[in-house]
Design an enzyme around this catalytic site. Sequence first.
Site, PDB file in Angstrom:
ATOM      1  N   TYR A   1       0.841  -1.194   0.000  1.00 49.25           N
ATOM      2  CA  TYR A   1       0.000   0.000   0.000  1.00 49.25           C
ATOM      3  C   TYR A   1       0.875   1.243   0.000  1.00 49.25           C
ATOM      4  CZ  TYR A   1      -3.467  -3.460   1.560  1.00 49.25           C
ATOM      5  OH  TYR A   1      -4.264  -4.567   1.676  1.00 49.25           O
TER       6      TYR A   1
ATOM      7  N   SER B   1     -12.777  -5.780   2.201  1.00 48.43           N
ATOM      8  CA  SER B   1     -13.843  -5.205   1.363  1.00 48.43           C
ATOM      9  C   SER B   1     -15.227  -5.712   1.771  1.00 48.43           C
ATOM     10  CB  SER B   1     -13.594  -5.501  -0.117  1.00 48.43           C
ATOM     11  OG  SER B   1     -12.424  -4.876  -0.560  1.00 48.43           O
TER      12      SER B   1
END
Length: 341
Positions: A61, A207
């Site tokens: 990330y 998610s």
Amino acid sequence: MAVTVERIKLGSQGLEVSKQGLGCMGMSSAYGVPKPEPEMISLIHHAINSGVTFLDTSDFYGPHTNEVLIGKALKGVVREKVQIATKFGVTFKDGKMEVCGDPAYVRASCEASLKRLDIDYIDIYYVHRIDTHVPIEVTMGELKKLVEEGKIKYVGLSEASASTIRRANAVHPITAVQNEWSLWTRDVEEEIVPICRELGIGIVPYSPLGRGFLSSGPKLLENFSENDFRKKLPRFQGENFETNKLVYERICEMGAKKGCTPSQLALAWVQHQGADVSPIPGTTKIDNFNENLGSLSVTLTPQEMAELNSLADMVKGNRSPFMGNTFYNSETPPLFAWKDE
């Protein structure tokens, strides 16, 4: 009214985490431009003070910048109060995604993450994606050494097949498996969830709000930046999108009847999957975090769960344009056939 965040046992090796975690990816990458660092640090502090102590990041990330952000946010925080999960194994080279499970790379990645996070140990260290050229036993062998050295406490896998999970667990106990799981992504329920429960492995859904769609609905697309990867998701294209809008509308109707928001209903559905489940919804706003936290107070009846399951069956389109990098394609060669070149 303040929400009490329950703590759950994740896996069978003794790790305890908050029933709901915080996915930190969107603070630094993937969904557009990085967010202002002071605001993200304030959000992380707010989460910890609210009882959400399970923070999820990765060296991918940013790359790297999200771990640095987490490290800065942890300054002054009692280390034992939080559970830090990070990942290794995914890089971009010449514009292409590459996956590596080589032992030397495992160790180098761990050392680098420890420095960026500025901590002495990582609570859960995940194999972010499975290197299909290296036997999982080889990757796990190095992770086992890192556990023995105290650099990581527990080992996790992300997007690993059932057979890969079983082989990995035979080398060293797997504490958590992280996969996409939500009202619009349920493929893990066939093989992944059963193998985790057979082996006593915790489940960490990423998610859980369908890349934000189950929270914001169609208007989500209006706010995408130019480099937001979600623009490529099949579920946001053409006929798929038209059908999925109807699913969102039904979720809104159910939420209105229960007096909760669509995102709270969707998160509650995930959190009702079992006492071994800790989803990690991501956000960059304190208001959205508070809304997500409110889902812990939503109770669903068996009838409501069944109704939500039927809505989930209506979802159209693959969850990712990169399905080759999911558990469907994560088998590694047998150990006896591998040569370390």
